[in-house]
Design a protein around this motif. Structure first.
Motif, PDB file in Angstrom:
ATOM      1  N   GLY A  74       0.835  -1.194   0.000  1.00  0.00           N
ATOM      2  CA  GLY A  74       0.000   0.000   0.000  1.00  0.00           C
ATOM      3  C   GLY A  74       0.870   1.243   0.000  1.00  0.00           C
ATOM      4  O   GLY A  74       2.085   1.156   0.199  1.00  0.00           O
ATOM      5  N   LEU A  88      -2.810  -1.076  -2.358  1.00  0.00           N
ATOM      6  CA  LEU A  88      -2.423  -1.478  -3.727  1.00  0.00           C
ATOM      7  C   LEU A  88      -2.751  -2.937  -4.022  1.00  0.00           C
ATOM      8  O   LEU A  88      -3.351  -3.254  -5.046  1.00  0.00           O
ATOM      9  CB  LEU A  88      -0.918  -1.261  -3.923  1.00  0.00           C
ATOM     10  CG  LEU A  88      -0.385   0.165  -3.789  1.00  0.00           C
ATOM     11  CD1 LEU A  88       1.141   0.159  -3.874  1.00  0.00           C
ATOM     12  CD2 LEU A  88      -0.969   1.073  -4.872  1.00  0.00           C
ATOM     13  N   SER A 377      -9.434   4.759  -6.880  1.00  0.00           N
ATOM     14  CA  SER A 377      -8.191   4.264  -6.254  1.00  0.00           C
ATOM     15  C   SER A 377      -7.672   3.012  -6.959  1.00  0.00           C
ATOM     16  O   SER A 377      -6.470   2.761  -6.984  1.00  0.00           O
ATOM     17  CB  SER A 377      -8.342   4.057  -4.742  1.00  0.00           C
ATOM     18  OG  SER A 377      -9.496   3.354  -4.451  1.00  0.00           O
ATOM     19  N   ALA A 381      -3.948   2.478  -8.328  1.00  0.00           N
ATOM     20  CA  ALA A 381      -3.199   1.294  -7.878  1.00  0.00           C
ATOM     21  C   ALA A 381      -2.674   0.474  -9.054  1.00  0.00           C
ATOM     22  O   ALA A 381      -1.513   0.052  -9.065  1.00  0.00           O
ATOM     23  CB  ALA A 381      -4.079   0.423  -6.977  1.00  0.00           C
TER      24      ALA A 381
END
Ligand code: FAD
Ligand code: DHB
Length: 390
Positions: A74, A88, A377, A381
């Motif tokens: 992450g 992530l 997100s 990612a």
């Protein structure tokens, strides 16, 4: 002297290419202008995408990387006095990044290549590429004051953004796309344990800051400054004070330590099209530059040489040149995707001179959306860990 592929530059692009070619029995000679110690100490990137790590594993070059590299699942976005984690791995089916210094990758690649009997000529500076549009190109280089010719079938121009290979392509055969950003990064390496387990990208009214690391005892930090600033104007105290302000968060503190390396890197985007001219093929920074935000430069260099090695292997195996002909076009799809991501992330987290209260609120709104929306997100990612296909 004669070889099959003359590789100019012992950076990540040139060295990974030498290993990939050796795997399929293709001979190469790497020509590097600096000495070995210099290239092994040059502090630059530190974030490896999943695909880069997988390739180093496939090549059997990840023994130390597996032991010393730090797998991160992450990253943190910090803004408006709050912290938000982007998970992530959860968002990308388990993919991750690995924090491991570029100079450590370079050390591992040089050692393995020399141990396998590969040729890397240090302190050998390429002066020119002769007759690139022929089946006998030549790299002319200087070593210990003498000029030598290295004849080959192909020249791989992996000599970075200040190299000579690009200069062998006539200007009227090239299209250059370029953008200079009005910002730079002052980067430091400090002898202090990182104050965070995962990377922190901080957006602040005073400018961007990034907390990264190299080992459990070495922190790597960056702060946005102007491209024309001088390192001499930044005392250690001024650097730490500025970092403290930009990372400030209740209940969290930034540990300080001796600064052992510092540099200023301007942010720019450059793409040269096409990436090939006759038997000269450019890869990595020799062909394109991305602004550092998002840590893509090294990873993109590795993607290029993966395409190049496959194309050369096909040519040597069957004589078919269709993959070689398509080399530039194949690479540029990914290059432009990554250029877009790096431009987007640079625009997201920096404060530009012309930004007023309106732009500041837009930055915050965008950051909040990124953290609050799974769709947004996930997009961040998947690009950050590296797209499998671009
Ligand atoms: P390079 O690593 O530049 O290698 C080129 C090699 O060619 C060098 O060893 C050079 O000495 C040699 N050479 C040059 N001219 C000649 C010649 N005439 N003859 C022989 N040899 C020659 N990327 C990230 O992803 N994250 C980061 O944090 C990051 N930070 C960076 C910080 C700095 C200060 C710089 C400059 C770059 C940074 N980058 C970062 C970008 C990343 O390091 C590069 O994208 C990466 O090094 C590209 O690899 P390359 O092999 O194409 O080029
Ligand atoms: C590092 C560099 C970057 O450009 C980035 O986005 C993240 C980390 C680093 O040097 O560790």
């Amino acid at each position: 002297m004669r070889t099959q592929v003359a590789i100019v530059g012992a950076g990540p692009a040139g060295l990974v290419l030498a290993h990939l070619l050796a795997r399929t029995g293709i001979e190469s000679v790497v020509i590097e202008s600096r000495d070995r110690d210099y290239v092994e100490r040059r502090i630059r990137a530190g974030v490896l995408e999943q695909g880069t790590v997988d390739l180093l594993h496939e090549l059997g070059l990840d023994e130390r990387l597996r032991r010393e590299g730090m797998v991160h699942r992450g990253i943190e976005l910090r803004f408006d006095g709050e912290r938000h984690r982007i998970p992530l791995s959860d968002l990308t089916g388990g993919r991750a990044i690995t924090v491991y210094g570029q100079q450590e990758v370079v050390k591992d690649l040089i050692k393995a290549r020399l141990e396998a009997g590969g040729q890397i000529l240090f302190e050998a500076e390429a002066a020119s590429v002769e007759q690139p549009v022929s089946d006998r190109p030549v790299v002319r280089f200087r070593q210990s004051g003498e000029l030598y010719d290295l004849e080959c079938d192909f020249v791989a121009g992996c000599d970075g953004s200040h190299g000579v290979c690009l200069g062998a392509i006539p200007a009227n055969s090239l299209t250059v796309y370029q953008k200079d950003y009005p910002v730079a990064w002052l980067g430091i390496l400090a002898e202090v344990a990182p104050s965070t387990e995962e990377l922190i990208y901080a957006y602040h009214e005073r400018g961007f800051a990034l907390h990264s690391m190299r080992t459990p005892h070495l922190s790597r930090l960056y702060l946005q400054c102007r491209p024309d600033e001088r390192l001499e104007d930044w005392s250690d105290r001024r650097i730490w004070d500025e970092l403290q302000r930009r990372f400030a968060l209740e209940g969290w503190s930034l540990a300080e330590g001796p600064i052992i390396d510092r540099s200023i890197t301007p942010m720019r985007s450059v793409i040269h099209e096409p990436m090939q001219y006759g038997r000269l093929l450019l890869a990595g920074d020799a062909a394109h530059i991305v602004p550092a935000t998002g840590a893509k430069g090294l990873n993109l260099a590795v993607s290029d040489v993966r395409v190049l090695a496959d194309a050369l292997a096909e040519w040597y195996r069957t004589g078919d040149d269709s993959l070689l002909d398509a080399y530039s076009q194949t690479c540029l799809r990914r290059v432009w995707r990554v250029e877009h991501f790096s431009w987007w992330m640079t625009s997201l987290v920096h404060r530009f001179d012309e930004d007023g209260p309106f732009e500041h609120q837009l930055h915050l709104a965008h950051l909040r959306y990124l953290c609050g929306s799974t769709a947004a997100s996930t997009s961040l990612a998947e690009n950050y860990v590296g797209l499998e296909t671009a």
